[in-house]
Design an enzyme around this catalytic site. Sequence first.
Site, PDB file in Angstrom:
ATOM      1  N   LYS A 166      -9.174   3.562  -2.633  1.00 35.76           N
ATOM      2  CA  LYS A 166      -9.622   2.576  -1.401  1.00 35.76           C
ATOM      3  C   LYS A 166     -11.138   3.245  -0.914  1.00 35.76           C
ATOM      4  O   LYS A 166     -11.366   4.410  -0.872  1.00 35.76           O
ATOM      5  CB  LYS A 166      -8.636   2.923  -0.238  1.00 35.76           C
ATOM      6  CG  LYS A 166      -8.713   1.896   0.789  1.00 35.76           C
ATOM      7  CD  LYS A 166      -7.536   1.968   1.824  1.00 35.76           C
ATOM      8  CE  LYS A 166      -7.598   0.890   2.856  1.00 35.76           C
ATOM      9  NZ  LYS A 166      -6.355   0.893   3.658  1.00 35.76           N
TER      10      LYS A 166
ATOM     11  N   GLU B 204       0.998  -1.166  -0.042  1.00 34.09           N
ATOM     12  CA  GLU B 204      -0.033   0.040   0.096  1.00 34.09           C
ATOM     13  C   GLU B 204       0.760   1.443  -0.057  1.00 34.09           C
ATOM     14  O   GLU B 204       1.868   1.382   1.007  1.00 34.09           O
ATOM     15  CB  GLU B 204      -1.038   0.027   1.247  1.00 34.09           C
ATOM     16  CG  GLU B 204      -1.879   1.131   1.197  1.00 34.09           C
ATOM     17  CD  GLU B 204      -2.970   0.959   2.361  1.00 34.09           C
ATOM     18  OE1 GLU B 204      -3.952   1.429   2.442  1.00 34.09           O
ATOM     19  OE2 GLU B 204      -2.663  -0.062   3.379  1.00 34.09           O
TER      20      GLU B 204
ATOM     21  N   SER C 195      20.962  -2.419  33.515  1.00 35.47           N
ATOM     22  CA  SER C 195      20.749  -2.285  34.854  1.00 35.47           C
ATOM     23  C   SER C 195      21.083  -3.639  35.686  1.00 35.47           C
ATOM     24  O   SER C 195      21.368  -3.560  36.866  1.00 35.47           O
ATOM     25  CB  SER C 195      19.396  -2.099  35.264  1.00 35.47           C
ATOM     26  OG  SER C 195      18.644  -2.823  34.956  1.00 35.47           O
TER      27      SER C 195
ATOM     28  N   CYS D 115      -6.052  -3.482   1.617  1.00 42.56           N
ATOM     29  CA  CYS D 115      -5.853  -3.715   3.301  1.00 42.56           C
ATOM     30  C   CYS D 115      -6.988  -3.781   3.883  1.00 42.56           C
ATOM     31  O   CYS D 115      -7.901  -4.725   3.918  1.00 42.56           O
ATOM     32  CB  CYS D 115      -4.835  -2.413   3.442  1.00 42.56           C
ATOM     33  SG  CYS D 115      -4.130  -2.935   5.053  1.00 42.56           S
TER      34      CYS D 115
END
Length: 710
Positions: A113, A44, A354, A174
């Site tokens: 779209k 896309e 750490s 999509c």
Amino acid sequence: MGHLITLATSLNQWALDFEGNYRRVLESIRIAKQRGASLRVGPELEICGYGCLDHFLEGDTVLHSWEILALILASDEALDIVCDIGMPVIHKNVTYNCRIIIHNRKILLIRPKMWLANDGNYREMRYFTPWAKHRQTEEHYLPRIIQQVTGQVKVPFGDAVVSTVDTCIGVELCEELFTPASPHILMGLDGVEIFTNSSGSHHELRKLNTRIDLIREATQKLGGVYLYANQQGCDGDRLYYDGCALIALNGKVIAQGSQFSLNDVEVVTATIDIEDVRSHRTARSRGMQAAQAERYQRIEVPFALSDDTFGRAPTAKMEPHFHIPEEEIALGPACWLWDYLRRSRTQGYFLPLSGGIDSCATATIVYSMCRLVADAANRGDIAVITDARRISGEPEDSTYVPVDAKEFCGRIFHTCYMGTQNSSADTRGRAKELAQSIGSYHVDLNMDTVVSAVQTLFSTITGCKPRFKVHGGSSAENLALQNIQARLRMVIAYLFAQLLPWVRSRTGGLLVLGSANVDESLRGYLTKYDCSSADINPIGGISKTDLKKFIAYAQGSFDLPILESFLTAVPTAELEPITETYVQSDEADMGMTYNELSIFGRLRKVEKCGPYGMFTKLVNEWGSTLSPVQIAAKVKLFFFEYARNRHKMTTITPAYHAESYSPDDNRYDLRPFLYPASFPYQFGKIDATAKKLPDRTTEGTSSREDPGVD
């Protein structure tokens, strides 16, 4: 008769990198043609990149997209193949997210779209308008730079399909696959046999199976060929697009691309026999529905996707491959980190190590990145080798090849243990041994003099000397003394990140990595502007539970025995003095377990529960082990701490998105940061309900603190 259909996917596009995106599009077309393909589909918005965000509102983005499309149309690479290419298009002063179907220097169709992604990580309706005229087209007048190449003045724009001599092609974009009434249903009933789907779908733990199920389902009842293209890589934001291109035939997967890869271009191919689609569609009920289907306009073109070549076998079906979550954590953030590093033009990463499990997981992910780089280098991947040479400061004529992960890690990864008088020998030892195991350039320091200087400054100015709680101090004093240490670590981290390359006779600087997990961010169990404040955070969207499973996986898969000691250590911030009767514990400080936090997070975000809704659900789920009053207390504590710490999310380090309950204020979790933290009405309703409900706990289990999570 066989059709060789190629899906060119996993293009690692970069938002606004028009030249680089152009090269990758052309390379995918070249590879597709080399493999005999007649149809190529890309991800896309591939020309400009999916993650342009508000740059989609700029005319420049659309202009440059047309300029790149003109170059593609004019290229010899794009001849004799149908290409489905994505870019934004302005039609009648309205901007649409479009696919442009081209063939032999002609535009066949511009398909906008129709259903836009507009929740979670996506804000497509901020930039684009959905095409609402279903099964209708209009004339779109082309820019002059396109007219000069194609000889066309106008082309069809809208919801139509492309009819070739031998088959019919329909476009789906999509989000349209995820909608209840997906366009492929009506297109298929009207005779479309090949569906293309160009996507920009992000990685999230345990999400891939949903996508694959939908793709298989799209043609299982309907019949047809489904070509799914997805971007792969970090194109400029918190998301990693995880590729996994698919070609499915009649509900069966016949080709699948990688989900995580360092490749900039990946092409997935499959050979199909179109007669298999037609034989699948012989059911009478399907025929009756198809006979009543509304007609799509067909854009007719005089060419065929198939040829008369015999002896070519169709691609056999296969079982799709899924990574376990531990592998997803090892690969997804690692690929994202590599894209971020090579595109940011910096010389490596710096991590405050750490000795706890969160920074350990972050370091292990960086080591996983180095392993991927070494694997690619051993395969002779020139692009990866070139980037690795530049990042590690090699001269242009260098012959260096990063074939050893540990050696490459020592060049680009820098770790630092910042100890104080409250630190233990255990955490210092674990940090040092982990650094040695993965090969990072490690610095071990004590920062007590810096902390003392700040405390002395405060005492000199105010005449008051704050004390820790174990020494008789108040909660305010205790918290302030902890925060001094945490915030000074951030300052020291950036100092060392800027100067360590100089110390090593190199140029440039390092990106600072944060290591706060999603559960700590949700609870607000971090100091604002402490060492959780960094440039990026690869684990900020991953739960503590999943991080522990990842460390257990990496211990064996990466041959790192030291990781066992991180798994068995009690999580602690080590910001308060250790005494014979007191050792600081994260879960004790938070008043809830990490497992409980995961449950709270999912109910709050994924299931959209407020305080009362969460209480009612947990009464049912936890009622056999905790009384209603105990559950009420836990829910109220969570929401109180979440609300009063929500402001910390406004400055949270940009993190890799991997979890559906991420509290990322900047993009994913749009909620206020000033709350009535005591929720008087909501908590009152919880208390009233809890008093009325029966206690269903069994004897001996009612005091259980952690209901657990799978």
